[in-house]
Design an enzyme around this catalytic site. Structure first.
Site, PDB file in Angstrom:
ATOM      1  N   CYS A 187      39.048  46.152  39.779  1.00 26.37           N
ATOM      2  CA  CYS A 187      38.875  45.971  41.223  1.00 26.37           C
ATOM      3  C   CYS A 187      40.053  45.208  41.851  1.00 26.37           C
ATOM      4  O   CYS A 187      40.470  45.498  42.977  1.00 26.37           O
ATOM      5  CB  CYS A 187      37.574  45.212  41.400  1.00 26.37           C
ATOM      6  SG  CYS A 187      37.180  44.806  43.045  1.00 26.37           S
TER       7      CYS A 187
ATOM      8  N   ARG B 154      21.938  39.867  21.997  1.00 21.36           N
ATOM      9  CA  ARG B 154      21.757  40.794  23.108  1.00 21.36           C
ATOM     10  C   ARG B 154      21.562  42.177  22.498  1.00 21.36           C
ATOM     11  O   ARG B 154      22.422  42.665  21.762  1.00 21.36           O
ATOM     12  CB  ARG B 154      22.995  40.790  23.992  1.00 21.36           C
ATOM     13  CG  ARG B 154      22.910  41.830  25.075  1.00 21.36           C
ATOM     14  CD  ARG B 154      24.138  41.799  25.973  1.00 21.36           C
ATOM     15  NE  ARG B 154      23.993  42.777  27.022  1.00 21.36           N
ATOM     16  CZ  ARG B 154      24.860  43.750  27.263  1.00 21.36           C
ATOM     17  NH1 ARG B 154      25.951  43.876  26.515  1.00 21.36           N
ATOM     18  NH2 ARG B 154      24.652  44.594  28.229  1.00 21.36           N
TER      19      ARG B 154
ATOM     20  N   ARG C  31      32.656  54.561  35.178  1.00 22.93           N
ATOM     21  CA  ARG C  31      31.506  55.481  35.133  1.00 22.93           C
ATOM     22  C   ARG C  31      31.231  56.045  36.524  1.00 22.93           C
ATOM     23  O   ARG C  31      31.363  55.329  37.526  1.00 22.93           O
ATOM     24  CB  ARG C  31      30.250  54.747  34.641  1.00 22.93           C
ATOM     25  CG  ARG C  31      30.291  54.443  33.169  1.00 22.93           C
ATOM     26  CD  ARG C  31      29.109  53.572  32.744  1.00 22.93           C
ATOM     27  NE  ARG C  31      29.574  52.311  32.213  1.00 22.93           N
ATOM     28  CZ  ARG C  31      28.821  51.225  32.055  1.00 22.93           C
ATOM     29  NH1 ARG C  31      27.555  51.247  32.365  1.00 22.93           N
ATOM     30  NH2 ARG C  31      29.343  50.129  31.568  1.00 22.93           N
TER      31      ARG C  31
ATOM     32  N   ASN D 281      26.734  38.972  20.991  1.00 21.82           N
ATOM     33  CA  ASN D 281      26.734  40.213  21.768  1.00 21.82           C
ATOM     34  C   ASN D 281      27.717  41.159  21.069  1.00 21.82           C
ATOM     35  O   ASN D 281      28.921  40.982  21.144  1.00 21.82           O
ATOM     36  CB  ASN D 281      27.187  39.885  23.196  1.00 21.82           C
ATOM     37  CG  ASN D 281      27.189  41.110  24.088  1.00 21.82           C
ATOM     38  OD1 ASN D 281      26.958  42.229  23.627  1.00 21.82           O
ATOM     39  ND2 ASN D 281      27.458  40.899  25.364  1.00 21.82           N
TER      40      ASN D 281
ATOM     41  N   HIS E 275      21.175  45.570  32.426  1.00 20.77           N
ATOM     42  CA  HIS E 275      21.570  44.292  33.060  1.00 20.77           C
ATOM     43  C   HIS E 275      20.348  43.430  33.388  1.00 20.77           C
ATOM     44  O   HIS E 275      20.404  42.560  34.266  1.00 20.77           O
ATOM     45  CB  HIS E 275      22.326  44.509  34.398  1.00 20.77           C
ATOM     46  CG  HIS E 275      23.703  45.071  34.271  1.00 20.77           C
ATOM     47  ND1 HIS E 275      24.231  45.920  35.217  1.00 20.77           N
ATOM     48  CD2 HIS E 275      24.656  44.917  33.336  1.00 20.77           C
ATOM     49  CE1 HIS E 275      25.471  46.255  34.869  1.00 20.77           C
ATOM     50  NE2 HIS E 275      25.747  45.672  33.720  1.00 20.77           N
TER      51      HIS E 275
ATOM     52  N   GLU F 118      30.888  38.170  42.282  1.00 23.28           N
ATOM     53  CA  GLU F 118      31.129  36.723  42.357  1.00 23.28           C
ATOM     54  C   GLU F 118      32.471  36.388  42.996  1.00 23.28           C
ATOM     55  O   GLU F 118      32.656  35.285  43.508  1.00 23.28           O
ATOM     56  CB  GLU F 118      31.112  36.114  40.942  1.00 23.28           C
ATOM     57  CG  GLU F 118      29.738  36.118  40.316  1.00 23.28           C
ATOM     58  CD  GLU F 118      29.764  35.847  38.818  1.00 23.28           C
ATOM     59  OE1 GLU F 118      30.691  35.165  38.341  1.00 23.28           O
ATOM     60  OE2 GLU F 118      28.855  36.334  38.126  1.00 23.28           O
TER      61      GLU F 118
ATOM     62  N   HIS G 192      24.403  43.413  40.642  1.00 23.28           N
ATOM     63  CA  HIS G 192      25.309  42.991  39.556  1.00 23.28           C
ATOM     64  C   HIS G 192      26.506  43.932  39.590  1.00 23.28           C
ATOM     65  O   HIS G 192      26.400  45.105  39.225  1.00 23.28           O
ATOM     66  CB  HIS G 192      24.587  43.065  38.202  1.00 23.28           C
ATOM     67  CG  HIS G 192      25.473  42.708  37.058  1.00 23.28           C
ATOM     68  ND1 HIS G 192      25.311  41.565  36.306  1.00 23.28           N
ATOM     69  CD2 HIS G 192      26.564  43.325  36.544  1.00 23.28           C
ATOM     70  CE1 HIS G 192      26.259  41.499  35.391  1.00 23.28           C
ATOM     71  NE2 HIS G 192      27.040  42.561  35.513  1.00 23.28           N
TER      72      HIS G 192
ATOM     73  N   GLU H 210      24.387  35.452  31.299  1.00 21.66           N
ATOM     74  CA  GLU H 210      23.450  36.125  30.395  1.00 21.66           C
ATOM     75  C   GLU H 210      23.313  35.376  29.078  1.00 21.66           C
ATOM     76  O   GLU H 210      22.234  35.318  28.492  1.00 21.66           O
ATOM     77  CB  GLU H 210      23.935  37.563  30.139  1.00 21.66           C
ATOM     78  CG  GLU H 210      23.728  38.458  31.357  1.00 21.66           C
ATOM     79  CD  GLU H 210      24.664  39.657  31.379  1.00 21.66           C
ATOM     80  OE1 GLU H 210      25.844  39.471  31.720  1.00 21.66           O
ATOM     81  OE2 GLU H 210      24.211  40.761  31.059  1.00 21.66           O
TER      82      GLU H 210
HETATM   83  P1  AMP Z   1      32.694  41.811  34.621  1.00 17.16           P
HETATM   84  O1  AMP Z   1      32.390  43.127  33.949  1.00 17.16           O
HETATM   85  O2  AMP Z   1      31.460  41.148  35.204  1.00 17.16           O
HETATM   86  O3  AMP Z   1      33.503  40.878  33.773  1.00 17.16           O
HETATM   87  O4  AMP Z   1      33.603  42.144  35.892  1.00 17.16           O
HETATM   88  C1  AMP Z   1      34.846  42.795  35.780  1.00 17.16           C
HETATM   89  C2  AMP Z   1      35.298  43.198  37.165  1.00 17.16           C
HETATM   90  O5  AMP Z   1      35.385  42.031  38.007  1.00 17.16           O
HETATM   91  C3  AMP Z   1      36.675  43.868  37.184  1.00 17.16           C
HETATM   92  O6  AMP Z   1      36.637  45.019  38.005  1.00 17.16           O
HETATM   93  C4  AMP Z   1      37.552  42.814  37.833  1.00 17.16           C
HETATM   94  O7  AMP Z   1      38.585  43.387  38.583  1.00 17.16           O
HETATM   95  C5  AMP Z   1      36.569  42.138  38.775  1.00 17.16           C
HETATM   96  N1  AMP Z   1      37.078  40.803  39.167  1.00 17.16           N
HETATM   97  C6  AMP Z   1      37.247  39.728  38.391  1.00 17.16           C
HETATM   98  N2  AMP Z   1      37.826  38.718  39.101  1.00 17.16           N
HETATM   99  C7  AMP Z   1      38.036  39.196  40.348  1.00 17.16           C
HETATM  100  C8  AMP Z   1      38.615  38.661  41.542  1.00 17.16           C
HETATM  101  N3  AMP Z   1      39.080  37.414  41.593  1.00 17.16           N
HETATM  102  N4  AMP Z   1      38.668  39.464  42.645  1.00 17.16           N
HETATM  103  C9  AMP Z   1      38.177  40.717  42.594  1.00 17.16           C
HETATM  104  N5  AMP Z   1      37.629  41.279  41.513  1.00 17.16           N
HETATM  105  C10 AMP Z   1      37.563  40.538  40.397  1.00 17.16           C
END
Ligand code: AMP
Length: 400
Positions: free
Chosen positions: A282, A89, A239, A10, A178, A333, A206, A384
């Site tokens: 987040c 990817r 974004r 990727n 996605h 998740e 997602h 993925e």
């Molecule tokens: P990704 O792009 O799928 O890797 O997701 C990244 C996002 O998932 C970021 O905004 C992280 O803050 C959020 N994230 C990862 N672990 C947690 C968690 N335990 N609680 C809340 N948000 C999370």
């Protein structure tokens, strides 16, 4: 055949993620990332059998150097013979690709042509393909497109309210992204509900740094929130998601922004980061709500969750029946708070959460989080890379 592994690549503009996966057993032998490529600080991180190493890369610090390091690593660990193919990817397949595709010169030309629609992604995906061809000249290379799963959308979902010629002559339409993730979690949801994917209808959300929602009817994507580009749809990490398009004219004509500044504003300075004025992560925003009762963080989460819930509710117009709502991605998740706030707005659709089940599911766990008197709501970790490995292997076996 069960010992055969697929190298999944990727490629980003300054990074290259890779994993070596056995698609039959789902076992990951090696995974890692080369980062800060094209700078003298480039390095590669590799995890192999629970051992992690971080190694600085040598000049010219590019994708090719990173892959050559990986080839040497595989040779040193006696793993080269096991690699049966390379799966890439590729972000934009336009209308040309609705399936994984064996890469040849024609396919590379098409991916290059589609760079017009995805200037940030397709050119770097091609760099990864070329580097992998040089590093693994005897292996077949397969492209798995992020847009492919959404090629089943009907015209009513993908045509914008613009002059039709812009679609016919310039390919301006909703493509969605996605796709590999939405497909994977829909497949897993169907399995969890004991039905074939072809019978499953529902909505997959997602939610990661990039966020998109997908309406799935009888196993096929029939609508999705991202559009011509991954900027559209719900609010994301940095974004903006959908905005009134006239805001762009206002920024340029009234506030003196340049086109580049608008681009940066909408792609890199908006979303959770822009609203919270704190972070695109987040977790930081959640901490500010839980620990400090911070009103700006609270507002950010309300906007984020309301937009997702509104999109989910609107997709009831797109599907013939509803089997489940599925959360995935880093936020979907892990964040019980976000899931609570999203589903709270959907009680009229008979979706309600069980608080204990919801708080219990995180860190890679899968399961149902709805209350007994609710329609199904599931959390399913996405994978993925595994889909890319499986689809690559399938395609190679079909051709044998
Ligand atoms: P990704 O792009 O799928 O890797 O997701 C990244 C996002 O998932 C970021 O905004 C992280 O803050 C959020 N994230 C990862 N672990 C947690 C968690 N335990 N609680 C809340 N948000 C999370």
């Amino acid at each position: 055949m069960s010992q055969q592994t697929v190298l999944v690549i990727n490629c980003g503009s300054s990074s290259l993620k890779f994993s070596l996966i056995n698609p039959s057993s789902t076992q990951v032998t090696i995974s890692g990332i080369a980062e800060r490529l094209l700078t003298s600080e480039a390095f590669i991180k590799i995890s192999c059998n629970n051992e992690k190493s971080v190694i600085p890369l040598t000049t010219p610090f590019d994708h090719q150097v990173a892959l050559q390091y990986l080839v040497d690593f595989l040779n040193k660990h006696g793993l080269t013979e096991q690699v049966s193919a390379v799966g890439h990817r590729v972000v934009h397949g336009g209308e040309s690709y609705s399936q994984p595709t064996l890469i040849d010169n024609n396919v590379k030309d098409t991916i290059n042509g589609l760079a017009q629609l995805a200037p940030l992604h397709n050119p770097v995906n091609l760099i990864g393909i070329t580097a992998a061809e040089q590093a693994f000249p005897d292996l077949k290379q397969v492209a798995v497109f992020d847009t492919a799963f959404h090629q089943s959308m009907p015209e009513k979902a993908f045509i914008y309210g613009l002059p039709y010629d812009l679609y016919k002559e310039q390919g301006i339409r909703r493509y969605g992204f996605h796709g590999t993730s939405h497909y994977f979690v829909a497949t897993k949801a169907a399995q969890a509900l004991n039905m074939p994917l072809s019978s499953f209808s529902g909505i997959t959300a997602h939610l990661g740094n990039g966020c998109s929602v997908c309406a799935i009817d009888n196993g096929e994507s029939v609508d999705t929130s991202m559009g011509l580009t991954p900027l559209a749809g719900v609010v994301m990490g940095t974004r903006s998601g959908d905005i009134d398009p006239s805001i762009i004219f206002h920024l340029i004509n009234q506030l003196g922004y340049s086109l580049d500044e608008v681009d940066t504003l909408l792609n890199k300075k908006s979303g959770l980061l822009g609203i919270s004025q704190m972070s695109n992560d987040c977790r930081t925003i959640e901490d500010a709500i839980i620990n400090d009762n911070n009103p700006q963080a609270n507002l950010t989460m309300d906007i984020f969750c309301y937009r997702i819930a509104k999109t989910i509710a609107s997709y009831m117009a797109a599907i013939s029946h509803f089997d489940a709502l599925v959360f995935t991605g880093g936020i979907g998740e892990n964040s019980d708070l976000i899931r609570t706030r999203v589903v709270r707005s959907l009680s009229l659709l008979n979706l309600k959460l069980d608080t204990d089940k919801n708080t219990d599911i995180r860190f890679g766990k899968a399961g149902s989080i709805n209350s007994d008197d609710s329609l199904a709501c599931l959390v399913i970790p996405t994978n993925e890379e595994l889909v890319i490995a499986m689809q690559t292997q399938q395609l190679i076996e079909q051709g044998e």
